[in-house]
Design a protein around this motif. Structure first.
Motif, PDB file in Angstrom:
ATOM      1  N   ILE A  52       3.147  -3.459  21.364  1.00 49.68           N
ATOM      2  CA  ILE A  52       3.559  -2.198  20.753  1.00 49.68           C
ATOM      3  C   ILE A  52       4.080  -1.257  21.827  1.00 49.68           C
ATOM      4  O   ILE A  52       5.067  -0.542  21.628  1.00 49.68           O
ATOM      5  CB  ILE A  52       2.385  -1.567  19.982  1.00 49.68           C
ATOM      6  CG1 ILE A  52       2.012  -2.473  18.820  1.00 49.68           C
ATOM      7  CG2 ILE A  52       2.741  -0.179  19.491  1.00 49.68           C
ATOM      8  CD1 ILE A  52       0.890  -1.963  17.971  1.00 49.68           C
ATOM      9  N   VAL A  53       3.419  -1.260  22.973  1.00 54.72           N
ATOM     10  CA  VAL A  53       3.880  -0.424  24.078  1.00 54.72           C
ATOM     11  C   VAL A  53       5.267  -0.874  24.514  1.00 54.72           C
ATOM     12  O   VAL A  53       6.154  -0.056  24.768  1.00 54.72           O
ATOM     13  CB  VAL A  53       2.879  -0.501  25.249  1.00 54.72           C
ATOM     14  CG1 VAL A  53       3.439   0.199  26.456  1.00 54.72           C
ATOM     15  CG2 VAL A  53       1.558   0.118  24.855  1.00 54.72           C
ATOM     16  N   LEU A  55       7.411  -2.321  22.654  1.00 45.76           N
ATOM     17  CA  LEU A  55       8.312  -1.890  21.591  1.00 45.76           C
ATOM     18  C   LEU A  55       8.703  -0.437  21.765  1.00 45.76           C
ATOM     19  O   LEU A  55       9.853  -0.044  21.565  1.00 45.76           O
ATOM     20  CB  LEU A  55       7.609  -2.092  20.230  1.00 45.76           C
ATOM     21  CG  LEU A  55       8.458  -1.954  18.972  1.00 45.76           C
ATOM     22  CD1 LEU A  55       9.491  -3.063  18.948  1.00 45.76           C
ATOM     23  CD2 LEU A  55       7.581  -2.031  17.741  1.00 45.76           C
ATOM     24  N   ALA A  56       7.725   0.385  22.160  1.00 42.07           N
ATOM     25  CA  ALA A  56       7.992   1.806  22.339  1.00 42.07           C
ATOM     26  C   ALA A  56       8.936   2.044  23.501  1.00 42.07           C
ATOM     27  O   ALA A  56       9.704   2.996  23.523  1.00 42.07           O
ATOM     28  CB  ALA A  56       6.676   2.563  22.553  1.00 42.07           C
ATOM     29  N   PRO A  59      13.632   1.564  23.056  1.00 47.53           N
ATOM     30  CA  PRO A  59      14.765   2.486  22.874  1.00 47.53           C
ATOM     31  C   PRO A  59      15.233   3.085  24.196  1.00 47.53           C
ATOM     32  O   PRO A  59      16.424   3.193  24.445  1.00 47.53           O
ATOM     33  CB  PRO A  59      14.208   3.575  21.960  1.00 47.53           C
ATOM     34  CG  PRO A  59      13.055   2.961  21.279  1.00 47.53           C
ATOM     35  CD  PRO A  59      12.494   1.967  22.232  1.00 47.53           C
ATOM     36  N   VAL A 127       6.097   4.740  30.572  1.00 48.71           N
ATOM     37  CA  VAL A 127       6.233   3.940  29.364  1.00 48.71           C
ATOM     38  C   VAL A 127       6.144   4.789  28.114  1.00 48.71           C
ATOM     39  O   VAL A 127       6.901   4.632  27.171  1.00 48.71           O
ATOM     40  CB  VAL A 127       5.115   2.864  29.338  1.00 48.71           C
ATOM     41  CG1 VAL A 127       5.008   2.259  27.974  1.00 48.71           C
ATOM     42  CG2 VAL A 127       5.408   1.820  30.370  1.00 48.71           C
ATOM     43  N   ALA A 128       5.193   5.696  28.101  1.00 48.22           N
ATOM     44  CA  ALA A 128       4.982   6.479  26.886  1.00 48.22           C
ATOM     45  C   ALA A 128       4.332   7.805  27.239  1.00 48.22           C
ATOM     46  O   ALA A 128       3.779   7.970  28.319  1.00 48.22           O
ATOM     47  CB  ALA A 128       4.102   5.716  25.912  1.00 48.22           C
ATOM     48  N   VAL A 129       4.411   8.717  26.296  1.00 50.47           N
ATOM     49  CA  VAL A 129       3.813  10.030  26.484  1.00 50.47           C
ATOM     50  C   VAL A 129       2.756  10.223  25.412  1.00 50.47           C
ATOM     51  O   VAL A 129       2.982   9.877  24.253  1.00 50.47           O
ATOM     52  CB  VAL A 129       4.894  11.128  26.358  1.00 50.47           C
ATOM     53  CG1 VAL A 129       4.261  12.495  26.427  1.00 50.47           C
ATOM     54  CG2 VAL A 129       5.910  10.957  27.449  1.00 50.47           C
ATOM     55  N   ARG A 267      11.187   9.631  34.777  1.00 50.38           N
ATOM     56  CA  ARG A 267      11.082   8.294  34.201  1.00 50.38           C
ATOM     57  C   ARG A 267      10.287   7.421  35.154  1.00 50.38           C
ATOM     58  O   ARG A 267       9.742   6.418  34.783  1.00 50.38           O
ATOM     59  CB  ARG A 267      12.481   7.694  34.021  1.00 50.38           C
ATOM     60  CG  ARG A 267      13.309   8.428  33.016  1.00 50.38           C
ATOM     61  CD  ARG A 267      13.653   7.547  31.837  1.00 50.38           C
ATOM     62  NE  ARG A 267      12.523   7.326  30.983  1.00 50.38           N
ATOM     63  CZ  ARG A 267      12.450   7.742  29.726  1.00 50.38           C
ATOM     64  NH1 ARG A 267      13.439   8.424  29.226  1.00 50.38           N
ATOM     65  NH2 ARG A 267      11.415   7.472  28.984  1.00 50.38           N
TER      66      ARG A 267
ATOM     67  N   ALA B  24       4.341   2.387  17.620  1.00 55.04           N
ATOM     68  CA  ALA B  24       5.354   2.446  18.675  1.00 55.04           C
ATOM     69  C   ALA B  24       6.130   3.759  18.587  1.00 55.04           C
ATOM     70  O   ALA B  24       6.374   4.414  19.599  1.00 55.04           O
ATOM     71  CB  ALA B  24       6.302   1.259  18.565  1.00 55.04           C
ATOM     72  N   LEU B  27       4.506   6.599  20.160  1.00 50.88           N
ATOM     73  CA  LEU B  27       4.378   6.568  21.617  1.00 50.88           C
ATOM     74  C   LEU B  27       5.652   6.957  22.336  1.00 50.88           C
ATOM     75  O   LEU B  27       5.628   7.328  23.487  1.00 50.88           O
ATOM     76  CB  LEU B  27       3.989   5.162  22.073  1.00 50.88           C
ATOM     77  CG  LEU B  27       2.528   4.785  21.935  1.00 50.88           C
ATOM     78  CD1 LEU B  27       2.345   3.344  22.372  1.00 50.88           C
ATOM     79  CD2 LEU B  27       1.689   5.706  22.800  1.00 50.88           C
ATOM     80  N   ILE B  28       6.777   6.828  21.617  1.00 55.33           N
ATOM     81  CA  ILE B  28       8.049   7.088  22.287  1.00 55.33           C
ATOM     82  C   ILE B  28       8.088   8.507  22.801  1.00 55.33           C
ATOM     83  O   ILE B  28       7.772   9.437  22.081  1.00 55.33           O
ATOM     84  CB  ILE B  28       9.222   6.864  21.311  1.00 55.33           C
ATOM     85  CG1 ILE B  28       9.318   5.383  20.974  1.00 55.33           C
ATOM     86  CG2 ILE B  28      10.522   7.336  21.901  1.00 55.33           C
ATOM     87  CD1 ILE B  28      10.378   5.079  19.963  1.00 55.33           C
ATOM     88  N   PRO B  29       8.492   8.686  24.060  1.00 55.00           N
ATOM     89  CA  PRO B  29       8.565  10.042  24.601  1.00 55.00           C
ATOM     90  C   PRO B  29       9.613  10.863  23.856  1.00 55.00           C
ATOM     91  O   PRO B  29      10.750  10.437  23.759  1.00 55.00           O
ATOM     92  CB  PRO B  29       8.991   9.832  26.062  1.00 55.00           C
ATOM     93  CG  PRO B  29       8.754   8.400  26.349  1.00 55.00           C
ATOM     94  CD  PRO B  29       8.864   7.673  25.064  1.00 55.00           C
TER      95      PRO B  29
END
Lengths: 306, 165
Positions: A52-53, A55-56, A59, A127-129, A267, B24, B27-29
């Motif tokens: 899932i991470v 996947l995040a 984008p 990776v994510a926030v 980043r 997901a 989690l995306i920034p």
């Protein structure tokens, strides 16, 4: 949607199952209270959720690849020229760095202090926030498999960003200095005054608390890490003082400072192993005997970084 | 390549995939200014599946999704799990009534459920002495309720196409 009759068996066990899960939740929360108790369990689920991470991350990766392939030759040339200019400026300033470092080492040695060594660093990607409002934590793509440890300082090119607060094999959580639960021991670069900078949940400001009116601090002062507590290496930039307010009704000054690290826009971040160069460990302290007839100046020991 | 899954396994796969996408998404920034408006995607999707398939997606699934949220957000283990659990309980209690109303009216019920979920998280944060923020804290639920009609339509489409039972 086709209406569905709730079966009677379901209904009667609903209360039981609810109570079971509530109890389980409370158990987990109690066990996790100190933040480290259920680390194994958390790690296990984190690894489970790794897809899932990934996947995040997708984008951002795709966007990056796309924008790179779409950049015109002209844009690239501009960017290249800009980078070359910056590089030249940096190299110029760097010329003096080695000489200054050596001089500094000699001076510190005269004061009977341990020689300061450079810190080893590694780049990690964001990776994510964290989604929790006003918690300021991020997830990076390096974990215990890369040598990351809880409490490790995290920086960017400009200054301190935060510290690692939990890890698993592949990822780690970083709590930023802007998180409301974070406080970093610091000092004013100009005067050496020891202060503490607290996060507020606001990305653009830290608070420096418990300073009495009359303290020598003003807007524009640079706040650097003091190394107290051994968590952050000393003398790295943390923030710049923005506003110093004195409300006569309050006992302390109201001081806000803007973090120098680009806490919001990075980043990539740097993980630091304080006091460890790539090749060597901390060097023994050197001391130079005082010349005959003079007394050696006494001075406090520099705080040791672990 | 056609993988022959039984209808049960396939249904579970589809549902699990929607949860994975929701997590997901959360989690995306997002850009700094948009952070306050990020809805609880996992919450919206849990509510949909509980209303649509209460026999398939119930307390256990919602609790587990909440647990994964705890892991990803770095929150206390069990915090979001409990919140999702309570949200699912309410959805289970009222699913029949919610189903028969049009989507824009459902959004009001969804708003209520999302707010209650946020309330549970807030209570636990209070117990942990975490600072509170004020009115802005609740905006994700509002945004979530606004998004509900679209979420509803998209997931209903997925459910029908995937023949999820």
């Amino acid at each position: 949607m086709i209406p569905n009759q709730g079966s009677p068996v379901r209904a009667s066990t609903l209360a039981l199952r609810f109570i079971f899960f509530v109890a389980l939740s409370i158990l987990l929360m109690a066990g996790d209270r100190d933040g480290t108790g259920l680390r194994q369990l958390r790690s296990f689920f984190a690894v489970l959720g790794q897809p899932i991470v990934t996947l995040a991350e997708l984008p951002a990766r795709l966007g990056g690849a796309l924008s790179r392939s779409l950049k015109s030759a002209n844009d690239l040339q501009h960017r290249y020229d800009e980078l070359e200019r910056t590089h030249q400026q940096m190299m110029f300033r760097l010329q003096r760095l080695e000489a200054l470092e050596n001089e500094n080492t000699r001076l510190l040695a005269l004061l009977d202090s341990a020689r300061r060594v450079t810190d080893r660093a590694m780049v990690a990607g964001l990776v994510a926030v964290s989604q929790e409002s006003f918690a300021r934590t991020i997830i990076i793509n390096k974990g215990t498999g890369d040598g990351v440890y809880v409490g490790q300082p995290v920086l960017d090119a400009y200054g301190i960003m935060g510290q690692i607060t939990s890890t698993n094999i592949m990822n780690s959580h970083v709590t930023l200095i802007t998180d409301p639960s974070h406080a970093i021991p610091a000092q004013l670069s100009r005067t050496g005054l020891r202060i503490v900078a607290f996060g507020t949940g606001d990305d653009a400001s830290l608070e420096i608390r418990f300073l009495t009116p009359g303290t020598d601090i003003k807007a524009g002062d640079l706040v650097i890490s003091s190394g107290m507590g051994g968590r952050f290496p000393p003398r790295y930039p943390v923030a710049r003082v923005l506003v110093v307010n004195h409300n006569p009704n309050e006992a302390f000054l109201h001081v806000t400072a803007k973090p120098v690290a680009r806490v919001n826009h990075n980043r990539e971040v740097l993980l630091v192993w304080p006091g460890k160069t790539k090749d060597a460990l901390i060097a023994p302290s050197t001391s130079i005997p005082a010349p005959q007839g003079e007394t050696k100046p006494t001075s406090p020991q520099e705080p040791q970084t672990p | 390549m056609k993988i022959n899954l039984g209808p049960l396994a396939r249904s579970n796969l589809v549902i699990a995939s929607t949860f994975a996408v929701a997590l997901a998404l959360s989690l995306i920034p997002w850009p700094h200014w948009a952070l306050a408006f990020k809805p609880d995607w996992a919450g919206l999707i849990v509510i949909y599946w509980v209303i649509a398939l209460p026999n398939r997606v119930g307390l256990a699934s919602a609790w587990f999704v909440g647990l994964m949220q705890d892991v990803f957000y770095g929150a206390l283990l069990g915090q979001y799990a409990l919140a999702k659990l309570i949200m699912a309980l309410i959805a289970l209690r009222f699913y029949l009534r919610i189903r028969v109303t049009p989507p824009w009216q459902q959004a009001i019920a969804v708003l209520g459920i999302l707010l209650i979920g946020q309330l549970v998280v807030l209570w636990i944060n209070h117990l942990l002495d975490k600072p509170s923020i004020g009115l802005a804290y609740w905006s994700p639920s509002l945004v979530g309720a606004v998004f509900w009609p679209w979420v509803f339509v998209i997931l209903r489409d997925i459910r029908r196409r995937g023949q999820v039972r």
